[in-house]
Design an enzyme around this catalytic site. Structure first.
Site, PDB file in Angstrom:
ATOM      1  N   HIS A 183       0.349  -1.131  -0.322  1.00  0.00           N
ATOM      2  CA  HIS A 183      -0.257  -0.219   0.178  1.00  0.00           C
ATOM      3  C   HIS A 183       0.593   0.897  -0.183  1.00  0.00           C
ATOM      4  CE1 HIS A 183      -3.290  -2.575   1.610  1.00  0.00           C
ATOM      5  NE2 HIS A 183      -3.664  -2.569   1.200  1.00  0.00           N
ATOM      6  N   CYS A 277      -1.983   0.810  10.055  1.00  0.00           N
ATOM      7  CA  CYS A 277      -3.080   0.257   9.045  1.00  0.00           C
ATOM      8  C   CYS A 277      -3.743  -0.755  10.279  1.00  0.00           C
ATOM      9  CB  CYS A 277      -2.165  -1.302   8.713  1.00  0.00           C
ATOM     10  SG  CYS A 277      -0.622  -0.739   7.593  1.00  0.00           S
TER      11      CYS A 277
END
Length: 285
Positions: A183, A277
């Protein structure tokens, strides 16, 4: 919902990655383990799988630090089929006063968004679904009216276009990241409006120069990227959580006047994510 819960219910509002964090959604890693390898980090740790007891203890410490710093921490229920559920950032993201529920690329994680929707309805919180393409919240970094979205294996152009259509007052900028990177927040994160942490090798030269023109950058090595050097979580202006193992990054942040709170997250990062996250901010001041 009790009267107290009604009074505390947040209005979703996130204009940055570094404003005072007031409300955040987490999920305990009760069933966390590497079952099917879906990123490079998991491949590395496959033979040294996650110690669930240690992961739960570390997550408890993480939540305590947040609460000790005035953050209202809310939790979605952990369900046995979903071993990645601790990473609540991926299943949703807040831009301004709009909360989006992600459209997950990997089948193993699609059930997590159903649980999130049910939980949001219980809390009386409104949201929008991303229905075009795929997108995960780890690819979304908010800087005021500018929104960076990483183009990765998990996030595509169709989703970026839908976000731009739904938020016409924002400048939504797609950034291509290296194929093996999970990501955007694994290689780029904002500390404040003039300071970013980034891993330069993840970007093409044009995007890298764009970042360097807009922000002073703390640039990290391949090893620091592997150990989630960018995946810090700001809880207030110039105050953030970081891994104790990232000593050089933490020292560079402190030289910039940032208060760095070091929290051990060694088990959680084995599956490819760290503090950012594991947090879905609903409201920042």
């Amino acid at each position: 919902m009790t009267k107290m819960q009604e009074e505390k219910k947040p209005q979703t509002k996130c204009q940055s990655e570094f404003g005072q964090l007031t409300h955040v959604v987490v999920c305990p890693p009760a069933y966390m383990e590497i079952r099917k390898v879906i990123n490079e980090t998991q491949k590395h740790y496959l033979n040294h799988n996650i110690d669930q007891h240690a992961a739960m203890e570390q997550h408890t410490d993480f939540v305590k630090v947040l609460r000790d710093n005035g953050v209202d921490v809310m939790s979605v229920p952990a369900k046995e089929p979903f071993n990645e559920q601790v990473y609540t950032r991926d299943i949703g993201f807040c831009i301004g006063d709009t909360l989006f529920v992600s459209n997950m690329e990997d089948d193993i994680r699609k059930g997590e968004t159903k649980i999130l929707r049910e939980w949001l309805k219980e809390q009386g919180l409104t949201y929008k679904d991303v229905t075009e393409g795929t997108i995960e919240g780890g690819d979304v970094v908010v800087d005021g009216q500018r929104v960076w979205i990483g183009l990765s294996k998990r996030t595509d152009e169709k989703a970026v276009q839908q976000i731009q259509q739904q938020l016409p007052d924002y400048e939504v900028i797609a950034v291509k990241i290296r194929e093996d990177i999970l990501h955007l927040d694994c290689v780029f994160n904002l500390v404040r409006d003039d300071l970013a942490i980034l891993y330069p090798d993840a970007f093409n030269e044009e995007d890298l120069e764009r970042f360097r023109k807009l922000y002073k950058t703390i640039e990290i090595s391949e090893e620091e990227q592997f150990y989630m050097g960018t995946n810090i979580l700001s809880i207030a202006p110039d105050k953030l959580l970081s891994l104790p193992s990232n000593k050089r990054v933490n020292e560079a942040l402190r030289k910039e006047g940032v208060t760095v709170i070091e929290v051990n997250f060694s088990e959680i990062i084995k599956s490819g994510g760290s503090f950012r996250c594991c947090s879905l901010p609903l409201q920042r001041q």
